[in-house]
Design a protein around this motif. Structure first.
Motif, PDB file in Angstrom:
ATOM      1  N   ASN A 186       0.618  -1.561  -0.204  1.00 13.42           N
ATOM      2  CA  ASN A 186       0.034   0.207  -0.195  1.00 13.42           C
ATOM      3  C   ASN A 186       0.716   1.239  -0.416  1.00 13.42           C
ATOM      4  N   ALA A 187       1.618   1.280  -1.096  1.00  8.94           N
ATOM      5  CA  ALA A 187       2.666   2.240  -1.173  1.00  8.94           C
ATOM      6  C   ALA A 187       2.232   3.904  -1.045  1.00  8.94           C
ATOM      7  N   THR A 188       0.545   3.777  -1.544  1.00  9.00           N
ATOM      8  CA  THR A 188       0.004   5.423  -1.300  1.00  9.00           C
ATOM      9  C   THR A 188      -0.591   5.508  -0.323  1.00  9.00           C
ATOM     10  N   GLY A 189      -0.216   4.891   1.234  1.00  6.69           N
ATOM     11  CA  GLY A 189      -0.739   4.815   2.166  1.00  6.69           C
ATOM     12  C   GLY A 189       0.334   5.643   3.057  1.00  6.69           C
TER      13      GLY A 189
ATOM     14  N   LEU B  29       4.327   6.338   3.215  1.00  6.70           N
ATOM     15  CA  LEU B  29       5.092   7.606   3.151  1.00  6.70           C
ATOM     16  C   LEU B  29       5.635   8.292   4.200  1.00  6.70           C
ATOM     17  N   GLN B  30       5.573   7.760   5.198  1.00 10.39           N
ATOM     18  CA  GLN B  30       6.066   8.295   7.268  1.00 10.39           C
ATOM     19  C   GLN B  30       7.985   7.896   6.873  1.00 10.39           C
TER      20      GLN B  30
ATOM     21  N   ALA C   8       8.733  17.450   0.797  1.00 10.31           N
ATOM     22  CA  ALA C   8       7.496  18.251  -0.274  1.00 10.31           C
ATOM     23  C   ALA C   8       7.338  17.125  -1.737  1.00 10.31           C
ATOM     24  N   THR C   9       8.447  16.877  -2.164  1.00  2.96           N
ATOM     25  CA  THR C   9       8.370  15.546  -3.195  1.00  2.96           C
ATOM     26  C   THR C   9       7.733  14.751  -3.169  1.00  2.96           C
ATOM     27  N   LEU C  10       8.196  14.585  -1.823  1.00  3.65           N
ATOM     28  CA  LEU C  10       7.865  12.541  -1.833  1.00  3.65           C
ATOM     29  C   LEU C  10       5.539  13.254  -1.023  1.00  3.65           C
ATOM     30  N   SER C  11       5.213  13.693  -0.494  1.00  8.50           N
ATOM     31  CA  SER C  11       4.389  14.363  -0.053  1.00  8.50           C
ATOM     32  C   SER C  11       3.309  14.668  -1.389  1.00  8.50           C
TER      33      SER C  11
ATOM     34  N   PRO D 216       2.727   4.308  -7.313  1.00  6.82           N
ATOM     35  CA  PRO D 216       2.325   2.725  -7.649  1.00  6.82           C
ATOM     36  C   PRO D 216       0.894   2.911  -6.383  1.00  6.82           C
ATOM     37  N   GLN D 217       0.691   2.134  -6.856  1.00  8.14           N
ATOM     38  CA  GLN D 217      -0.144   1.489  -5.323  1.00  8.14           C
ATOM     39  C   GLN D 217       0.593  -0.176  -4.666  1.00  8.14           C
TER      40      GLN D 217
END
Length: 244
Positions: A149-152, A156-157, A184-187, A196-197
């Motif tokens: 779940n790479a969009t979660g 991200l954290q 800011a880029t990653l977020s 990607p998911q």
């Protein structure tokens, strides 16, 4: 004894909320070009009502500190050309990412990352502490754990923690001070559905390689792996079509 009157807490909260909303309104309008260079700041929108002079003055000062406006005696606040803006201000970055300029902003941020993070990785191979190694390793473990779940938020954290730690471990405080830009880029990539998911397996491997090379003290290899991470990220954002 003279009685002291203090504004109710609700008034302070209301002013703070109006301050943030007005800052967002004027800032966004400047960034997207709705308020042209040389123009004076308009009246707040009807939605905001009539903010106090204190609020409008404070917001104007914030915009001035960001280079978005210039304030001259008797002339008031006028909007500056883009060349005067502070491109590193996280709020300007956020407004650009929420505009039609999003892809250009993300590409510029990737170019900045390409100039900084590989060198930071090379320096970290020399200056990172055992605590830095531990944090990098934990961040990678978390990225792998949440990779489906790479969009979660959790992924991200972990990704943010890895890159913040990398910049700090370089031993260069100027690099470390750029961590908000990398964040800011990653977020922005996550918020605007350019991730990607399921996390890219090569990207995960490269993060592991960077940490391993830093631990081994192999600066050249750490730099190369970090270059590959930034390039993969930029290419992936370019290829993905955002959802409107």
């Amino acid at each position: 004894m003279k009685e002291t009157h203090t504004a109710p807490a609700s008034t302070h909260r209301r002013d703070a909320t109006l301050h943030d909303k007005l800052l967002d309104e004027w800032g966004k309008d400047i960034i997207v070009g709705d308020i042209k260079p040389g123009a004076r700041l308009p009246q707040p929108s009807a939605e905001l009502g009539t903010p106090s002079r204190t609020v409008t003055r404070e917001v104007t000062r914030v915009l001035e500190s960001m280079g978005l406006v210039s304030v001259k005696r008797k002339a008031g606040a006028t909007v500056n050309a883009k060349a005067a803006w502070n491109p590193y201000d996280p709020r300007i970055i956020r407004w650009r990412l929420n505009s039609a300029d999003r892809h250009a902003a993300l590409h510029e941020l990737s170019q900045l990352r390409a100039a900084v993070e590989p060198v930071a990785a090379q320096l970290a191979a020399k200056y990172a502490t055992p605590q830095d190694w531990a944090v990098l390793t934990q961040a990678i473990m978390d990225m792998v754990a949440y990779s489906s779940n790479a969009t979660g938020r959790e992924y991200l954290q972990a990704d943010v923690l890895f890159h913040r730690t990398l910049l700090s471990a370089s031993g260069n405080p100027m690099f470390a001070a750029l961590d908000d830009i990398v964040v800011a880029t990653l977020s922005g990539r996550t918020e605007h559905q350019l991730m990607p998911q399921v996390a890219n397996a090569d990207a995960l491997r490269l993060h592991t390689d960077v940490a391993a090379f830093i631990r081994k003290g192999d600066g050249a290899a750490a730099r190369k792996a970090m270059e590959d991470i930034v390039n993969e990220s930029d290419a992936a954002m370019t290829q993905m079509t955002p959802i409107a």
